[in-house]
Scaffold this motif. Structure first.
Motif, PDB file in Angstrom:
ATOM      1  N   LYS A  35     -27.007 -23.494  53.769  1.00 31.00           N
ATOM      2  CA  LYS A  35     -27.228 -24.914  53.535  1.00 31.00           C
ATOM      3  C   LYS A  35     -26.352 -25.739  54.456  1.00 31.00           C
ATOM      4  CE  LYS A  35     -24.227 -25.475  49.512  1.00 31.00           C
ATOM      5  NZ  LYS A  35     -24.212 -25.875  48.123  1.00 31.00           N
ATOM      6  N   LYS A  36     -26.889 -26.855  54.882  1.00 30.69           N
ATOM      7  CA  LYS A  36     -26.150 -27.812  55.699  1.00 30.69           C
ATOM      8  C   LYS A  36     -25.804 -29.038  54.869  1.00 30.69           C
ATOM      9  CE  LYS A  36     -26.455 -25.367  59.399  1.00 30.69           C
ATOM     10  NZ  LYS A  36     -25.324 -24.613  59.855  1.00 30.69           N
ATOM     11  N   ILE A  37     -26.779 -29.538  54.109  1.00 28.53           N
ATOM     12  CA  ILE A  37     -26.541 -30.706  53.259  1.00 28.53           C
ATOM     13  C   ILE A  37     -26.681 -30.306  51.792  1.00 28.53           C
ATOM     14  CG2 ILE A  37     -27.340 -33.012  52.619  1.00 28.53           C
ATOM     15  CD1 ILE A  37     -28.261 -33.352  55.509  1.00 28.53           C
ATOM     16  N   ALA A  38     -27.893 -29.899  51.416  1.00 26.56           N
ATOM     17  CA  ALA A  38     -28.139 -29.600  50.008  1.00 26.56           C
ATOM     18  C   ALA A  38     -28.732 -28.227  49.775  1.00 26.56           C
ATOM     19  CB  ALA A  38     -29.066 -30.660  49.417  1.00 26.56           C
ATOM     20  N   GLY A  39     -29.198 -27.573  50.812  1.00 23.39           N
ATOM     21  CA  GLY A  39     -29.819 -26.273  50.659  1.00 23.39           C
ATOM     22  C   GLY A  39     -31.320 -26.323  50.515  1.00 23.39           C
ATOM     23  N   VAL A  40     -31.916 -27.507  50.678  1.00 30.79           N
ATOM     24  CA  VAL A  40     -33.359 -27.647  50.531  1.00 30.79           C
ATOM     25  C   VAL A  40     -34.086 -26.889  51.644  1.00 30.79           C
ATOM     26  CG1 VAL A  40     -35.293 -29.273  50.530  1.00 30.79           C
ATOM     27  CG2 VAL A  40     -33.194 -29.839  49.313  1.00 30.79           C
ATOM     28  N   CYS A  41     -33.720 -27.128  52.888  1.00 29.48           N
ATOM     29  CA  CYS A  41     -34.397 -26.453  54.006  1.00 29.48           C
ATOM     30  C   CYS A  41     -34.125 -24.951  53.981  1.00 29.48           C
ATOM     31  CB  CYS A  41     -33.947 -27.051  55.339  1.00 29.48           C
ATOM     32  SG  CYS A  41     -34.528 -28.725  55.584  1.00 29.48           S
ATOM     33  N   GLY A  42     -32.913 -24.558  53.628  1.00 27.20           N
ATOM     34  CA  GLY A  42     -32.607 -23.139  53.511  1.00 27.20           C
ATOM     35  C   GLY A  42     -33.431 -22.484  52.413  1.00 27.20           C
ATOM     36  N   GLY A  43     -33.616 -23.181  51.309  1.00 28.37           N
ATOM     37  CA  GLY A  43     -34.428 -22.670  50.216  1.00 28.37           C
ATOM     38  C   GLY A  43     -35.898 -22.568  50.595  1.00 28.37           C
ATOM     39  N   LEU A  44     -36.403 -23.577  51.315  1.00 27.09           N
ATOM     40  CA  LEU A  44     -37.788 -23.513  51.786  1.00 27.09           C
ATOM     41  C   LEU A  44     -37.973 -22.361  52.767  1.00 27.09           C
ATOM     42  CD1 LEU A  44     -38.561 -27.306  52.314  1.00 27.09           C
ATOM     43  CD2 LEU A  44     -39.599 -25.785  50.624  1.00 27.09           C
ATOM     44  N   ALA A  45     -36.984 -22.145  53.631  1.00 25.54           N
ATOM     45  CA  ALA A  45     -37.056 -21.043  54.589  1.00 25.54           C
ATOM     46  C   ALA A  45     -37.075 -19.695  53.869  1.00 25.54           C
ATOM     47  CB  ALA A  45     -35.888 -21.107  55.560  1.00 25.54           C
ATOM     48  N   GLU A  46     -36.259 -19.548  52.841  1.00 25.11           N
ATOM     49  CA  GLU A  46     -36.254 -18.303  52.068  1.00 25.11           C
ATOM     50  C   GLU A  46     -37.586 -18.109  51.342  1.00 25.11           C
ATOM     51  OE1 GLU A  46     -32.879 -18.505  49.464  1.00 25.11           O
ATOM     52  OE2 GLU A  46     -31.461 -18.488  51.137  1.00 25.11           O
TER      53      GLU A  46
END
Length: 68
Positions: free
Chosen positions: A12-23
């Protein structure tokens, strides 16, 4: 096994939203971040969608980085 969307706790960079979508979609997080950036600034996707995911999406399971 059912797939669920979670906020990423490890990528995560800010909130983990993009990392979660990537996973969730099994993609590279950088690709997802670039897509979200383009969607927000060029295609008019509201930043409120990102904020709502940040608020309402559950946090992912913690990962301590130790393989057992």
């Amino acid at each position: 096994m059912e797939k669920k969307f979670y906020l990423s706790q490890t990528d995560k960079k800010i909130a983990g939203v993009c990392g979660g979508l990537a996973e969730y979609f099994n993609l590279d997080p950088l690709v997802v971040r670039i897509f979200v950036f383009c969607a927000v600034f060029f295609w008019g996707l509201s930043i409120w969608f990102y904020i709502l995911l940040w608020i309402f999406a559950p946090k992912g399971p913690d990962f301590d980085g130790i393989t057992r």
